[in-house]
Design an enzyme around this catalytic site. Structure first.
Site, PDB file in Angstrom:
ATOM      1  CG  HIS A 186      -2.214   1.383   1.118  1.00 13.53           C
ATOM      2  ND1 HIS A 186      -2.608   1.576  -0.184  1.00 13.53           N
ATOM      3  CD2 HIS A 186      -3.107   1.162   2.151  1.00 13.53           C
ATOM      4  CE1 HIS A 186      -3.491   2.923   0.037  1.00 13.53           C
ATOM      5  NE2 HIS A 186      -3.834   2.090   1.438  1.00 13.53           N
ATOM      6  CE1 TYR A 191      -4.640   5.837   5.933  1.00  9.73           C
ATOM      7  CE2 TYR A 191      -4.595   4.584   4.038  1.00  9.73           C
ATOM      8  CZ  TYR A 191      -5.314   5.515   4.955  1.00  9.73           C
ATOM      9  OH  TYR A 191      -6.542   5.835   5.279  1.00  9.73           O
ATOM     10  NE  ARG A 369     -16.981   3.824  -3.216  1.00 10.22           N
ATOM     11  CZ  ARG A 369     -17.264   5.005  -3.525  1.00 10.22           C
ATOM     12  NH1 ARG A 369     -17.314   6.343  -2.402  1.00 10.22           N
ATOM     13  NH2 ARG A 369     -16.171   5.414  -4.547  1.00 10.22           N
ATOM     14  CE1 TYR A 397     -32.187 -27.664  -7.919  1.00  7.93           C
ATOM     15  CE2 TYR A 397     -31.491 -28.273  -5.604  1.00  7.93           C
ATOM     16  CZ  TYR A 397     -31.980 -28.350  -6.913  1.00  7.93           C
ATOM     17  OH  TYR A 397     -32.409 -30.023  -7.537  1.00  7.93           O
TER      18      TYR A 397
HETATM   19  C1  FNR Z   1     -10.946   0.763   1.482  1.00  8.09           C
HETATM   20  N1  FNR Z   1     -10.268   1.888   0.868  1.00  8.09           N
HETATM   21  C2  FNR Z   1      -9.110   1.228   0.918  1.00  8.09           C
HETATM   22  N2  FNR Z   1      -7.924   1.115  -0.129  1.00  8.09           N
HETATM   23  C3  FNR Z   1      -6.825   0.561   0.612  1.00  8.09           C
HETATM   24  O1  FNR Z   1      -6.279   0.863  -0.239  1.00  8.09           O
HETATM   25  N3  FNR Z   1      -6.852  -0.129   1.256  1.00  8.09           N
HETATM   26  C4  FNR Z   1      -7.763  -0.036   2.514  1.00  8.09           C
HETATM   27  O2  FNR Z   1      -7.294  -0.461   3.062  1.00  8.09           O
HETATM   28  C5  FNR Z   1      -8.731   0.586   2.380  1.00  8.09           C
HETATM   29  N4  FNR Z   1      -9.935   1.090   3.053  1.00  8.09           N
HETATM   30  C6  FNR Z   1     -11.119   1.252   2.385  1.00  8.09           C
HETATM   31  C7  FNR Z   1     -11.974   0.646   3.429  1.00  8.09           C
HETATM   32  C8  FNR Z   1     -14.151   1.350   3.137  1.00  8.09           C
HETATM   33  C9  FNR Z   1     -14.973   1.001   4.486  1.00  8.09           C
HETATM   34  C10 FNR Z   1     -13.660   1.766   1.147  1.00  8.09           C
HETATM   35  C11 FNR Z   1     -15.637   1.645   1.437  1.00  8.09           C
HETATM   36  C12 FNR Z   1     -13.244   1.795   0.790  1.00  8.09           C
HETATM   37  C13 FNR Z   1     -10.425   2.315  -0.700  1.00  8.09           C
HETATM   38  C14 FNR Z   1     -10.995   1.023  -1.661  1.00  8.09           C
HETATM   39  O3  FNR Z   1      -9.711   0.137  -1.539  1.00  8.09           O
HETATM   40  C15 FNR Z   1     -11.359   2.148  -3.163  1.00  8.09           C
HETATM   41  O4  FNR Z   1      -9.893   2.234  -3.897  1.00  8.09           O
HETATM   42  C16 FNR Z   1     -12.459   2.377  -3.489  1.00  8.09           C
HETATM   43  O5  FNR Z   1     -13.324   2.544  -2.473  1.00  8.09           O
HETATM   44  C17 FNR Z   1     -12.713   3.273  -4.097  1.00  8.09           C
HETATM   45  O6  FNR Z   1     -13.669   2.555  -5.127  1.00  8.09           O
HETATM   46  P1  FNR Z   1     -14.941   2.087  -5.172  1.00  8.09           P
HETATM   47  O7  FNR Z   1     -16.082   1.513  -3.741  1.00  8.09           O
HETATM   48  O8  FNR Z   1     -15.808   3.259  -5.755  1.00  8.09           O
HETATM   49  O9  FNR Z   1     -15.494   0.603  -6.029  1.00  8.09           O
END
Ligand code: FNR
Length: 404
Positions: A186, A191, A369, A397
């Site tokens: 990450h 971060y 999400r 089913y």
């Molecule tokens: C995240 N996101 C996230 N990204 C990441 O790199 N590590 C993480 O642990 C998290 N944690 C996290 C928790 C929750 C509840 C959400 C909603 C989002 C970001 C996530 O991986 C993603 O990059 C973004 O949410 C955008 O994609 P979607 O949700 O639009 O498909």
């Protein structure tokens, strides 16, 4: 008819993903002292049960003070291997793959999960709340924001920076022991590793700060250290924020981490043994300026992919962000007309940007999400696109066109 690329297997080193849909890492704030719980088994297990080719375990801290919240997952101790292995074994029993994102929260550590915040309260997790506000670390002693109760970080010493590299490698070794298929580092969302990359958060004057080479040094060392301890056949992913959305500061001479630096960084990764760059954005600055639309991040992925291809570098690219429709997911990994018919319904809700549809934007689609809203997202879009994906025996089913 051949399946759309989205539903064709993707082989990365020795690992074959059944399709190109990955569950994006998402913190669930439900671990106990870094150990995954029953919540994670059910939560992560449901995606593999419902066809996700790859599920990535949430940001998992490589040391206790590298957690975002007190309830984050961790791999700083051997006792954390077994609960992770339990999830891994379940996913493997469904014939799917599982990855883990290794992380250090840097200055955004010791904060509270969303549901612990009450109006007017601070995001900081105090010692009473299981936090460690006096041991929050960063490249430089600059808090995320003046408002909102963010912790005051202290700059890591050189010894501690080396300790971070070792902690990533040790956590990766534990992930391998748990049977994980893919490791993701990450380096996004503000971060620790992002904080080192960005000239706005990294004001160090030692070999880890200043020039581009110095700012990427920690990320490069972490990548090297992790690659060295995971098997040669195991894929390594890196997630970055392709821009911190601070270009408006460039006019006044405030350089920030932007697409240009991301491309420069991306070009270095194949030789370090990185197989896929997972392209996200933002999260490092409270005054970032983002214009959010469905392709705002997918386009960044496409631009990095193009820049790499132009130099004959074929590292895989992951796209993420607001991908919630069948046709959008399909067309990110494959140019050209979609399968005609039902899926046109889905398309109406997707705003198509000018570059979209001209070229492939990515090789793997990460979805966050939408999986929370719709855990059967993969099976649903397979049906929309007319791909005969096998449902788990126990669920047959419920599969389309199957009668009692
Ligand atoms: C995240 N996101 C996230 N990204 C990441 O790199 N590590 C993480 O642990 C998290 N944690 C996290 C928790 C929750 C509840 C959400 C909603 C989002 C970001 C996530 O991986 C993603 O990059 C973004 O949410 C955008 O994609 P979607 O949700 O639009 O498909």
């Amino acid at each position: 008819a051949t399946a759309p690329t989205l539903f064709q297997p993707l082989r990365i080193r020795d690992v074959e993903l059944a399709n190109r849909l990955a569950v994006s890492p998402m913190c669930m704030y439900s671990a106990q002292d870094g150990h995954l719980t029953d919540f994670h088994l059910v939560h992560l297990g449901q995606f593999a049960l419902r066809g996700a080719g790859l599920t990535i375990v949430e940001a998992t801290a490589v040391e206790p003070r590298g957690r975002i919240s007190p309830e984050d997952s961790g791999l700083w101790s051997d006792s954390q291997i077994e609960p992770l292995k339990r999830v891994v074994d379940f996913v493997h029993a469904q014939n799917h793959k599982i990855g883990i994102q290794l992380a250090h929260a840097g200055r955004k550590a010791s904060t509270l999960a969303l549901w612990h915040l009450k109006p007017g309260t601070r995001c900081l997790a105090t010692a009473d709340q299981g936090g460690w506000p006096d041991d929050v670390v960063a490249p430089s002693a600059i808090p995320f924001a003046a408002e909102g109760g963010w912790p005051e970080p202290r700059a890591l010493t050189l010894d501690e920076v080396e300790g971070v590299v070792r902690a990533f490698a040790d956590a990766a070794r534990r992930a391998v022991a748990a049977g994980i298929d893919v490791v993701e580092i990450h380096a996004a969302h503000g971060y620790l590793l992002t904080e080192f990359l960005s000239p706005l958060t990294n004001r160090r004057t030692d070999r880890y700060g200043g020039s581009f080479e110095n700012r990427i040094r920690l990320a490069v060392e972490v990548i090297r250290a992790v690659r060295a301890v995971i098997p040669a056949g195991m894929p390594l992913f890196v997630r970055i924020s392709a821009t911190e959305w601070m270009e408006h500061g460039h006019e006044t001479g405030q350089r920030s981490w932007d697409l240009e630096e991301s491309i420069r960084f991306a070009k270095r990764l194949p030789e370090l043994g990185v197989d896929l760059l997972d392209v996200s954005s933002g999260g490092n600055q409270p005054d970032q300026r983002i214009e959010v639309h469905p392709y705002y991040q997918v386009s960044l992925a496409g631009k990095i992919r193009d820049a790499l291809r132009a130099e004959g570098k074929d590292m895989l690219i992951g796209a993420v962000g607001m991908i919630s429709e069948a046709e959008m997911a399909r067309s990110i990994v494959q140019v050209g007309e979609g399968v005609k018919g039902e899926e046109k319904k889905d398309r109406e809700t997707v705003e198509v940007d000018e570059e979209h549809g001209q070229k492939t934007q990515a090789d793997l689609v990460f979805v966050g999400r939408q999986f929370l809203r719709e855990p059967n997202f993969v099976l649903k879009i397979a049906e929309v696109l007319g791909v005969p994906v096998k449902w788990p025996n126990q669920y047959l089913y419920g599969a389309p066109r199957r009668k009692l």
